[in-house]
Design an enzyme around this catalytic site. Sequence first.
Site, PDB file in Angstrom:
ATOM      1  N   LYS A   1       0.852  -1.213   0.000  1.00 22.44           N
ATOM      2  CA  LYS A   1       0.000   0.000   0.000  1.00 22.44           C
ATOM      3  C   LYS A   1       0.884   1.259   0.000  1.00 22.44           C
ATOM      4  O   LYS A   1       1.953   1.249  -0.597  1.00 22.44           O
ATOM      5  CB  LYS A   1      -0.967  -0.029   1.177  1.00 22.44           C
ATOM      6  CG  LYS A   1      -1.719  -1.359   1.285  1.00 22.44           C
ATOM      7  CD  LYS A   1      -2.886  -1.295   2.212  1.00 22.44           C
ATOM      8  CE  LYS A   1      -3.454  -2.694   2.398  1.00 22.44           C
ATOM      9  NZ  LYS A   1      -4.764  -2.698   2.987  1.00 22.44           N
TER      10      LYS A   1
ATOM     11  N   GLU B   1     -11.165 -10.905  -1.566  1.00 24.10           N
ATOM     12  CA  GLU B   1     -10.865 -10.038  -0.426  1.00 24.10           C
ATOM     13  C   GLU B   1     -12.157  -9.413   0.086  1.00 24.10           C
ATOM     14  O   GLU B   1     -12.582  -8.361  -0.412  1.00 24.10           O
ATOM     15  CB  GLU B   1      -9.905  -8.931  -0.863  1.00 24.10           C
ATOM     16  CG  GLU B   1      -8.564  -9.435  -1.330  1.00 24.10           C
ATOM     17  CD  GLU B   1      -7.457  -8.443  -1.002  1.00 24.10           C
ATOM     18  OE1 GLU B   1      -6.504  -8.846  -0.346  1.00 24.10           O
ATOM     19  OE2 GLU B   1      -7.567  -7.261  -1.366  1.00 24.10           O
TER      20      GLU B   1
ATOM     21  N   GLY C   1      -7.712  -4.975   6.567  1.00 28.92           N
ATOM     22  CA  GLY C   1      -7.146  -3.992   7.498  1.00 28.92           C
ATOM     23  C   GLY C   1      -7.961  -3.830   8.772  1.00 28.92           C
ATOM     24  O   GLY C   1      -7.760  -2.883   9.520  1.00 28.92           O
TER      25      GLY C   1
HETATM   26  C1  PEP Z   1      -4.910  -6.005   1.274  1.00 29.26           C
HETATM   27  O1  PEP Z   1      -4.541  -4.838   1.293  1.00 29.26           O
HETATM   28  O2  PEP Z   1      -5.073  -6.564   0.182  1.00 29.26           O
HETATM   29  C2  PEP Z   1      -5.151  -6.687   2.548  1.00 29.26           C
HETATM   30  C3  PEP Z   1      -5.641  -7.886   2.522  1.00 29.26           C
HETATM   31  O3  PEP Z   1      -4.839  -5.987   3.700  1.00 29.26           O
HETATM   32  P1  PEP Z   1      -4.746  -6.606   5.193  1.00 29.26           P
HETATM   33  O4  PEP Z   1      -3.952  -7.874   5.100  1.00 29.26           O
HETATM   34  O5  PEP Z   1      -4.058  -5.538   5.988  1.00 29.26           O
HETATM   35  O6  PEP Z   1      -6.147  -6.866   5.644  1.00 29.26           O
END
Ligand code: PEP
Length: 244
Positions: free
Chosen positions: A11, A164, A170
């Site tokens: 990120k 996701e 997050g």
């Molecule tokens: C992502 O940014 O794709 C993600 C899964 O973030 P996190 O692992 O922090 O939840």
Amino acid sequence: MKYPLLAANWKMNMTRDQARTFCRDLTAKLDPASLSHVLIAPPYTAIETVASCLSGSVRIAAQNCHFAPNGAFTGEISTGMLIDLGVNAVIIGHSERRHVFHESQDLVTHRLRGVVESGLHAIYCVGETLEERESGRTFDVLEAQLEPLPNLGSALDKVTLAYEPVWAIGTGKVASVEQIAEVHGRLKERFSSLAVLYGGSVKSDNIRSIASLSSVDGALIGGASLKVDEFLAIIRETLIVKGV
Ligand code: PEP
């Protein structure tokens, strides 16, 4: 791509110095065969640093890109520019792009097509919000996000899916193994040739049960990919569970 794949989405984190230190530690602590299962998506500003530190041992992705080869698109980066930096893949449709930056499905579809037509690999993210899940619309939302895939024709082999759930990114809330198995199972039924990564609060203490699902081909990892020892633990656990 080599599966299982452990993909780090940094990120908007990591200066070039921090990236260099991370890559030095990673390559010092992981053997070349294991490194071939790793992908790192640095911010644009650290791509060249990461590419030169890792010199081909790890796949490198950008976190987004534009679909046009060049032109009046202030703030955007083209696939040609990424190829010039040594990038292998691009994350497209990440939930932060869709929900924080309001990228429409139409824009995401254009970006996806631009990536695969350039010869780069796409890590194509799909996932529902909490409200969509609670109102029973998870599979309708996923179906709409998957709509561009059949039109890619033979370029479909340049796509890796990443499930996701937006509510798990997050937030520290990981989807249950049953929830992951249900969605991944459906994605595999629909696109049997595609690998599917899981993403959403993956950490070293929850990866074992997630990776043990046969429909999980790896993980897309945000926060936990920023600390090299935590990321290494996730990689090692996954490779053990998958028998690599
Ligand atoms: C992502 O940014 O794709 C993600 C899964 O973030 P996190 O692992 O922090 O939840």
